[in-house]
Each structure stands twice: as structure tokens, then as C-alpha cells.
Scaffold this motif. Structure first.
Motif, PDB file in Angstrom:
ATOM      1  N   ALA A   1      23.953   8.646  28.078  1.00  0.00           N
ATOM      2  CA  ALA A   1      24.184   9.770  27.157  1.00  0.00           C
ATOM      3  C   ALA A   1      23.231  10.918  27.435  1.00  0.00           C
ATOM      4  N   SER A   2      22.046  10.621  27.927  1.00  0.00           N
ATOM      5  CA  SER A   2      21.074  11.686  28.206  1.00  0.00           C
ATOM      6  C   SER A   2      21.532  12.595  29.347  1.00  0.00           C
ATOM      7  N   THR A   3      22.535  12.151  30.095  1.00  0.00           N
ATOM      8  CA  THR A   3      23.065  12.980  31.186  1.00  0.00           C
ATOM      9  C   THR A   3      24.256  13.819  30.735  1.00  0.00           C
ATOM     10  N   TRP A   4      24.729  13.618  29.516  1.00  0.00           N
ATOM     11  CA  TRP A   4      25.925  14.316  29.034  1.00  0.00           C
ATOM     12  C   TRP A   4      25.621  15.691  28.448  1.00  0.00           C
ATOM     13  N   ASP A   5      24.396  15.886  27.982  1.00  0.00           N
ATOM     14  CA  ASP A   5      24.045  17.137  27.302  1.00  0.00           C
ATOM     15  C   ASP A   5      22.578  17.423  27.594  1.00  0.00           C
ATOM     16  N   SER A   6      22.277  18.643  27.982  1.00  0.00           N
ATOM     17  CA  SER A   6      20.909  18.986  28.382  1.00  0.00           C
ATOM     18  C   SER A   6      19.916  18.902  27.234  1.00  0.00           C
ATOM     19  N   ARG A   7      20.399  18.806  26.012  1.00  0.00           N
ATOM     20  CA  ARG A   7      19.519  18.726  24.846  1.00  0.00           C
ATOM     21  C   ARG A   7      19.155  17.294  24.485  1.00  0.00           C
ATOM     22  N   VAL A   8      19.679  16.340  25.227  1.00  0.00           N
ATOM     23  CA  VAL A   8      19.493  14.919  24.909  1.00  0.00           C
ATOM     24  C   VAL A   8      18.630  14.253  25.966  1.00  0.00           C
ATOM     25  N   PHE A   9      17.623  13.506  25.496  1.00  0.00           N
ATOM     26  CA  PHE A   9      16.781  12.669  26.342  1.00  0.00           C
ATOM     27  C   PHE A   9      16.820  11.255  25.774  1.00  0.00           C
ATOM     28  N   ALA A  10      16.276  10.293  26.502  1.00  0.00           N
ATOM     29  CA  ALA A  10      16.405   8.897  26.084  1.00  0.00           C
ATOM     30  C   ALA A  10      15.079   8.159  26.155  1.00  0.00           C
ATOM     31  N   ALA A  11      15.006   7.073  25.391  1.00  0.00           N
ATOM     32  CA  ALA A  11      13.928   6.091  25.498  1.00  0.00           C
ATOM     33  C   ALA A  11      14.572   4.720  25.537  1.00  0.00           C
ATOM     34  N   VAL A  12      14.037   3.822  26.358  1.00  0.00           N
ATOM     35  CA  VAL A  12      14.641   2.494  26.503  1.00  0.00           C
ATOM     36  C   VAL A  12      13.593   1.408  26.380  1.00  0.00           C
ATOM     37  N   ALA A  13      13.994   0.320  25.734  1.00  0.00           N
ATOM     38  CA  ALA A  13      13.166  -0.877  25.570  1.00  0.00           C
ATOM     39  C   ALA A  13      13.998  -1.894  24.799  1.00  0.00           C
ATOM     40  N   ILE A  14      13.426  -3.047  24.570  1.00  0.00           N
ATOM     41  CA  ILE A  14      14.039  -4.051  23.714  1.00  0.00           C
ATOM     42  C   ILE A  14      13.242  -4.107  22.416  1.00  0.00           C
ATOM     43  N   HIS A  15      13.930  -3.886  21.319  1.00  0.00           N
ATOM     44  CA  HIS A  15      13.310  -3.879  19.992  1.00  0.00           C
ATOM     45  C   HIS A  15      12.639  -5.228  19.729  1.00  0.00           C
ATOM     46  N   PRO A  16      11.492  -5.233  19.052  1.00  0.00           N
ATOM     47  CA  PRO A  16      10.788  -6.507  18.829  1.00  0.00           C
ATOM     48  C   PRO A  16      11.623  -7.577  18.131  1.00  0.00           C
ATOM     49  N   THR A  17      12.557  -7.171  17.280  1.00  0.00           N
ATOM     50  CA  THR A  17      13.373  -8.171  16.596  1.00  0.00           C
ATOM     51  C   THR A  17      14.408  -8.805  17.518  1.00  0.00           C
ATOM     52  N   ARG A  18      14.527  -8.305  18.752  1.00  0.00           N
ATOM     53  CA  ARG A  18      15.522  -8.808  19.702  1.00  0.00           C
ATOM     54  C   ARG A  18      14.876  -9.454  20.922  1.00  0.00           C
TER      55      ARG A  18
END
Length: 277
Positions: free
Chosen positions: A67-84
Motif C-alpha cells: 500500500a505504501s507504493t500506491w500513494d506518495s503520502r503513505v509509508f509503512a511499518a512492519v513487524a509482528i505484534h506482541p500478541t501474535r
């Protein structure tokens, strides 16, 4: 009587642009590129010119990076949430690392500890947290922390592992004492709609004392909609409500709060600066 299923009104545009430092566009209902653009258009109308959409599992991480590549106003963060993190093995780690190295992924997160829910054992959470800390240092990107009812262990593990250069406490939930310890360590505290809640006195006291160069604003949408719309659907444009509340709480001009939060986001996430408001 307002409909609790309706979004709050889009507020008047802020006098300076700001970044929603932590949101979940997919959980807000944006699945396609057109829906993402529609959502960030609403945000921009309120002065929220960029967003960081955050993952909590592997599927969400893949989506956020795309999704961060679809719109120049969007950036991303990735990880696995502690509850998962109960079943967080080598295959999952390899995929998270691959995604974390993507150009428009600007942080490793959200990771940390959550002792409120019991979906994952504490030892599994702590092991995954240590791995994410190491990943952030290896890829040279900020660490975005989820800390719920686990302040002491989060701070201890950061100290034991050695924190990355930039650490963000997403949706900061500590009191003034915890805030002072984070500030002294050089961490950045990100404030969500929770700071506007009437029962959040300790959090409000913490927000008053954070230096201007160490805070961000966020929505954590679709959750934590700011007062007076608590309980209604949240979206990135609602960051503007929190900005105005923080300005009143800290006895500063709205433009000053927005500008400081924007500059901090640009520094922490290494975003290109914007000059329009």
C-alpha cells in the motif's frame, strides 16, 4: 443523538501540515489503492498530509508494504505484534526482514510487549521483541514500540539489548515518571486520541512535559478516536483533533504543535519534507 457508526466530521484544516505517525489503513477499511487514496484525501483535507500505516501480522505487513507504493503520502511499518508472537519462527522472521528492507517501509513496528491480553506467553513476546530490536539496528530504521501494561520490562529489554538510534513509543500510555525515563533515554513519545480522554489525567501530565523535539501524534485508527467522538470510527484525519487538544493542554499554538510533530516525524522516519500547508 449521533450515530456511533458514523465517522466524526472532518475538522478544519490545521494551520501547518502534520503526519499521522501510526495508523492501520487496512483495518480502517481501505483494501484497494482507490480506497487508500480516498482515505488519505480526507486526511489531507484536515492538514494530515502523510501517514504511516502499520502492520500487526504477516499478512498486514505484506499489505502495508504494498500500500505504501500506491500513494506518495503513505509509508509503512512492519513487524509482528506482541500478541501474535506465539508462533513466530524462522520463516516469519525472514519475511518480516525482507519487508523491513523495502524503501517505503520507514520503521520496524509495531513490536514490544502486551501484558493486558494473554494471547502470547510473556517469554515468547520478549524473545520476539529482542529479535525486532536487532532487526531495527540491522536495517537502520526506527523501532516502533507497542507497550501495554509492560513499561518496566520494555525499558529493561531496551537497555539490555541496546536501543536503536530512534525509538518511538507508539500510543504512549505511561505516566509522568515513565515519560521522564523515556525522555532521558532519548526516546520519542507518540500521542494518540487517548490523551484527549477525560479519564487520562496521568497521561495528560506526561504529555505536558515532553520536549518539543521528542513527540509525535497519531491515530492508531480505527481505534482510540479522540474526544468528543470516542467510540466512533477513527481515521487519519482525526489526528487534527489530537493536535488541537495537545496545543490547548501544553498552552501552545496549534501551528507550533503541528509543526514540531511534523518535523519530528520527518526526522525519525526520514520522510521528505513538505512546504505546503
Amino acid at each position: 443523538m449521533p450515530n456511533k457508526k458514523e465517522r466524526p466530521p472532518v475538522p478544519e484544516r490545521l494551520p501547518a501540515p502534520v503526519v499521522d505517525a501510526h495508523t492501520h489503513l487496512d483495518a480502517c477499511g481501505a483494501g484497494t489503492a482507490a480506497e487508500v487514496t480516498e482515505m488519505v484525501d480526507r486526511a489531507e483535507a484536515a492538514g494530515v498530509t502523510r501517514v504511516v500505516t502499520v502492520a500487526d501480522d504477516l499478512d498486514a505487513a505484506r499489505w502495508a508494504a504494498e500500500a505504501s507504493t500506491w500513494d506518495s503520502r503513505v509509508f509503512a511499518a512492519v513487524a509482528i505484534h506482541p500478541t501474535r508472537t506465539k508462533d513466530f519462527g524462522a520463516a516469519e522472521q525472514s519475511e518480516v526482514e525482507r519487508l523491513a528492507r523495502a524503501e517505503r517501509v520507514v520503521a520496524v513496528g509495531e513490536t514490544g510487549l502486551d501484558y493486558y491480553w494473554d494471547y502470547s506467553p510473556h517469554d515468547a513476546q520478549q524473545e520476539a521483541f529482542r529479535w525486532h530490536i536487532d532487526l531495527a539496528k540491522r536495517v537502520g530504521k526506527p523501532l516502533m514500540i507497542h507497550d501495554r501494561d509492560a513499561h518496566e520490562d520494555v525499558l529493561r529489554i531496551l537497555d539490555e539489548e541496546g536501543a536503536p538510534d530512534e525509538v518511538v513509543f507508539h500510543c504512549f500510555s505511561g505516566d509522568a515518571g515513565i515519560a521522564r525515563r523515556c525522555i532521558a533515554a532519548g526516546y520519542v513519545l507518540s500521542f494518540a486520541g487517548t490523551v484527549t480522554f477525560r479519564n487520562a489525567r496521568e497521561l495528560q501530565e506526561a504529555a505536558k512535559l515532553v520536549p518539543s523535539e521528542q513527540f509525535l501524534v497519531e491515530t492508531d485508527a480505527p481505534f482510540l478516536t479522540p474526544h468528543p467522538y470516542r467510540g466512533r470510527p477513527n481515521e487519519p484525519y482525526c489526528t487534527a483533533y489530537t493536535v488541537r487538544y495537545l496545543a490547548e493542554l501544553r498552552e501552545q499554538e496549534t501551528e507550533e504543535i503541528a509543526s514540531a510533530a511534523c518535523l519530528n516525524a520527518e526526522r525519525v522516519f526520514r520522510l521528505p519534507s513538505v512546504t505546503t500547508s
